[in-house]
Design a protein around this motif. Structure first.
Motif, PDB file in Angstrom:
ATOM      1  N   ARG A   1       0.830  -1.216   0.000  1.00 10.21           N
ATOM      2  CA  ARG A   1       0.000   0.000   0.000  1.00 10.21           C
ATOM      3  C   ARG A   1       0.860   1.260   0.000  1.00 10.21           C
ATOM      4  NH1 ARG A   1      -4.487  -2.041   4.319  1.00 10.21           N
ATOM      5  NH2 ARG A   1      -5.770  -3.172   2.820  1.00 10.21           N
ATOM      6  N   ALA A   2       2.060   1.146   0.592  1.00  9.89           N
ATOM      7  CA  ALA A   2       2.990   2.282   0.628  1.00  9.89           C
ATOM      8  C   ALA A   2       3.803   2.397  -0.654  1.00  9.89           C
ATOM      9  CB  ALA A   2       3.924   2.139   1.829  1.00  9.89           C
ATOM     10  N   GLY A   3       3.588   1.482  -1.603  1.00 12.74           N
ATOM     11  CA  GLY A   3       4.288   1.547  -2.879  1.00 12.74           C
ATOM     12  C   GLY A   3       5.611   0.823  -2.922  1.00 12.74           C
ATOM     13  N   VAL A   4       5.891  -0.011  -1.923  1.00  9.48           N
ATOM     14  CA  VAL A   4       7.140  -0.776  -1.907  1.00  9.48           C
ATOM     15  C   VAL A   4       6.962  -2.002  -2.793  1.00  9.48           C
ATOM     16  CG1 VAL A   4       8.746  -2.083  -0.460  1.00  9.48           C
ATOM     17  CG2 VAL A   4       7.682   0.007   0.425  1.00  9.48           C
ATOM     18  N   PRO A   5       7.804  -2.168  -3.807  1.00  9.42           N
ATOM     19  CA  PRO A   5       7.663  -3.341  -4.675  1.00  9.42           C
ATOM     20  C   PRO A   5       8.106  -4.622  -3.969  1.00  9.42           C
ATOM     21  CG  PRO A   5       9.549  -2.045  -5.349  1.00  9.42           C
ATOM     22  CD  PRO A   5       8.872  -1.288  -4.250  1.00  9.42           C
ATOM     23  N   VAL A   6       7.497  -5.719  -4.368  1.00 11.12           N
ATOM     24  CA  VAL A   6       7.896  -7.049  -3.905  1.00 11.12           C
ATOM     25  C   VAL A   6       8.666  -7.677  -5.057  1.00 11.12           C
ATOM     26  CG1 VAL A   6       7.098  -9.324  -3.171  1.00 11.12           C
ATOM     27  CG2 VAL A   6       5.871  -7.274  -2.442  1.00 11.12           C
ATOM     28  N   VAL A   7       9.940  -7.968  -4.825  1.00 14.46           N
ATOM     29  CA  VAL A   7      10.787  -8.532  -5.871  1.00 14.46           C
ATOM     30  C   VAL A   7      11.159  -9.944  -5.462  1.00 14.46           C
ATOM     31  CG1 VAL A   7      12.931  -8.276  -7.166  1.00 14.46           C
ATOM     32  CG2 VAL A   7      11.669  -6.249  -6.429  1.00 14.46           C
ATOM     33  N   GLY A   8      10.919 -10.896  -6.358  1.00 10.03           N
ATOM     34  CA  GLY A   8      11.198 -12.289  -6.039  1.00 10.03           C
ATOM     35  C   GLY A   8      12.044 -12.969  -7.085  1.00 10.03           C
ATOM     36  N   LEU A   9      12.727 -14.010  -6.664  1.00 13.67           N
ATOM     37  CA  LEU A   9      13.549 -14.811  -7.573  1.00 13.67           C
ATOM     38  C   LEU A   9      12.860 -16.112  -7.955  1.00 13.67           C
ATOM     39  CD1 LEU A   9      17.072 -14.433  -5.923  1.00 13.67           C
ATOM     40  CD2 LEU A   9      16.160 -13.214  -7.899  1.00 13.67           C
ATOM     41  N   GLU A  10      11.956 -16.584  -7.142  1.00 12.43           N
ATOM     42  CA  GLU A  10      11.284 -17.861  -7.389  1.00 12.43           C
ATOM     43  C   GLU A  10       9.981 -17.603  -8.144  1.00 12.43           C
ATOM     44  OE1 GLU A  10      10.104 -21.328  -8.017  1.00 12.43           O
ATOM     45  OE2 GLU A  10      12.014 -21.156  -6.956  1.00 12.43           O
ATOM     46  N   PRO A  11       9.950 -17.916  -9.445  1.00 12.26           N
ATOM     47  CA  PRO A  11       8.767 -17.594 -10.248  1.00 12.26           C
ATOM     48  C   PRO A  11       7.463 -18.181  -9.714  1.00 12.26           C
ATOM     49  CG  PRO A  11      10.575 -18.223 -11.670  1.00 12.26           C
ATOM     50  CD  PRO A  11      11.014 -18.508 -10.256  1.00 12.26           C
ATOM     51  N   SER A  12       7.476 -19.426  -9.278  1.00  7.88           N
ATOM     52  CA  SER A  12       6.216 -20.024  -8.834  1.00  7.88           C
ATOM     53  C   SER A  12       5.656 -19.312  -7.608  1.00  7.88           C
ATOM     54  CB  SER A  12       6.389 -21.516  -8.565  1.00  7.88           C
ATOM     55  OG  SER A  12       7.354 -21.739  -7.562  1.00  7.88           O
ATOM     56  N   CYS A  13       6.506 -18.888  -6.705  1.00  9.75           N
ATOM     57  CA  CYS A  13       6.039 -18.154  -5.514  1.00  9.75           C
ATOM     58  C   CYS A  13       5.549 -16.766  -5.892  1.00  9.75           C
ATOM     59  CB  CYS A  13       7.162 -18.036  -4.490  1.00  9.75           C
ATOM     60  SG  CYS A  13       7.659 -19.595  -3.771  1.00  9.75           S
ATOM     61  N   LEU A  14       6.326 -16.067  -6.677  1.00  9.28           N
ATOM     62  CA  LEU A  14       5.966 -14.708  -7.029  1.00  9.28           C
ATOM     63  C   LEU A  14       4.705 -14.666  -7.894  1.00  9.28           C
ATOM     64  CD1 LEU A  14       7.267 -11.749  -6.732  1.00  9.28           C
ATOM     65  CD2 LEU A  14       7.261 -12.012  -9.190  1.00  9.28           C
ATOM     66  N   LEU A  15       4.601 -15.593  -8.823  1.00  6.64           N
ATOM     67  CA  LEU A  15       3.424 -15.607  -9.686  1.00  6.64           C
ATOM     68  C   LEU A  15       2.170 -15.998  -8.908  1.00  6.64           C
ATOM     69  CD1 LEU A  15       5.048 -16.995 -12.940  1.00  6.64           C
ATOM     70  CD2 LEU A  15       4.480 -14.626 -12.364  1.00  6.64           C
ATOM     71  N   SER A  16       2.337 -16.713  -7.813  1.00  9.89           N
ATOM     72  CA  SER A  16       1.200 -16.978  -6.926  1.00  9.89           C
ATOM     73  C   SER A  16       0.698 -15.679  -6.322  1.00  9.89           C
ATOM     74  CB  SER A  16       1.586 -17.947  -5.804  1.00  9.89           C
ATOM     75  OG  SER A  16       1.862 -19.208  -6.320  1.00  9.89           O
ATOM     76  N   LEU A  17       1.619 -14.807  -5.937  1.00  9.24           N
ATOM     77  CA  LEU A  17       1.215 -13.494  -5.424  1.00  9.24           C
ATOM     78  C   LEU A  17       0.399 -12.731  -6.461  1.00  9.24           C
ATOM     79  CD1 LEU A  17       4.397 -12.064  -3.633  1.00  9.24           C
ATOM     80  CD2 LEU A  17       2.263 -12.777  -2.575  1.00  9.24           C
ATOM     81  N   ARG A  18       0.824 -12.805  -7.695  1.00 11.05           N
ATOM     82  CA  ARG A  18       0.147 -12.049  -8.750  1.00 11.05           C
ATOM     83  C   ARG A  18      -1.172 -12.664  -9.188  1.00 11.05           C
ATOM     84  NH1 ARG A  18       4.480  -9.660 -13.024  1.00 11.05           N
ATOM     85  NH2 ARG A  18       5.396 -11.692 -12.913  1.00 11.05           N
ATOM     86  N   ASP A  19      -1.176 -13.976  -9.343  1.00 15.15           N
ATOM     87  CA  ASP A  19      -2.332 -14.630  -9.951  1.00 15.15           C
ATOM     88  C   ASP A  19      -3.352 -15.173  -8.952  1.00 15.15           C
ATOM     89  OD1 ASP A  19      -1.076 -14.125 -12.375  1.00 15.15           O
ATOM     90  OD2 ASP A  19      -0.194 -16.123 -12.488  1.00 15.15           O
ATOM     91  N   GLU A  20      -2.876 -15.738  -7.863  1.00 17.32           N
ATOM     92  CA  GLU A  20      -3.781 -16.434  -6.952  1.00 17.32           C
ATOM     93  C   GLU A  20      -4.207 -15.606  -5.743  1.00 17.32           C
ATOM     94  OE1 GLU A  20      -2.035 -20.243  -6.086  1.00 17.32           O
ATOM     95  OE2 GLU A  20      -1.554 -20.550  -8.207  1.00 17.32           O
ATOM     96  N   PHE A  21      -3.327 -14.784  -5.211  1.00 11.56           N
ATOM     97  CA  PHE A  21      -3.679 -14.007  -4.019  1.00 11.56           C
ATOM     98  C   PHE A  21      -4.896 -13.107  -4.238  1.00 11.56           C
ATOM     99  CE2 PHE A  21      -0.382 -15.957  -2.015  1.00 11.56           C
ATOM    100  CZ  PHE A  21       0.151 -15.328  -0.904  1.00 11.56           C
ATOM    101  N   PRO A  22      -5.001 -12.392  -5.366  1.00 14.68           N
ATOM    102  CA  PRO A  22      -6.184 -11.547  -5.543  1.00 14.68           C
ATOM    103  C   PRO A  22      -7.496 -12.344  -5.589  1.00 14.68           C
ATOM    104  CG  PRO A  22      -4.479 -10.891  -7.068  1.00 14.68           C
ATOM    105  CD  PRO A  22      -4.027 -12.172  -6.434  1.00 14.68           C
TER     106      PRO A  22
END
Length: 77
Positions: free
Chosen positions: A8-29
């Motif tokens: 919410r404060a605009g801090v990006p989340v940067v990840g190296l593990e695609p499956s984990c990061l893409l879960s944040l993008r695709d499944e969390f919402p």
């Protein structure tokens, strides 16, 4: 969720593990109400670096730094 205040404060989340990061993008919402901002602020390392080329300044290091990339990052072109 610990990441929500930072996203919410605009801090990006940067990840190296695609499956984990893409879960944040695709499944969390889909699973968590209000996670859309978090999904929009989640980037793979190469996506984050490509946003503003030249933004990072590197200084000389006395130690070697290694990054073990994932197979999709090392594939032959």
């Amino acid at each position: 969720m610990r990441l929500r205040p930072r996203s919410r404060a605009g801090v990006p989340v940067v990840g190296l593990e695609p499956s984990c990061l893409l879960s944040l993008r695709d499944e969390f919402p889909v699973l968590l109400k209000g996670a859309e901002k978090l999904a929009q602020s989640a980037f793979l390392l190469e996506e984050f670096l490509a946003q503003k080329p030249g933004r990072l300044k590197f200084r000389e290091m006395k130690h070697e730094v290694l990054l073990h990339g994932h197979c999709h990052q090392r594939r032959s072109m």
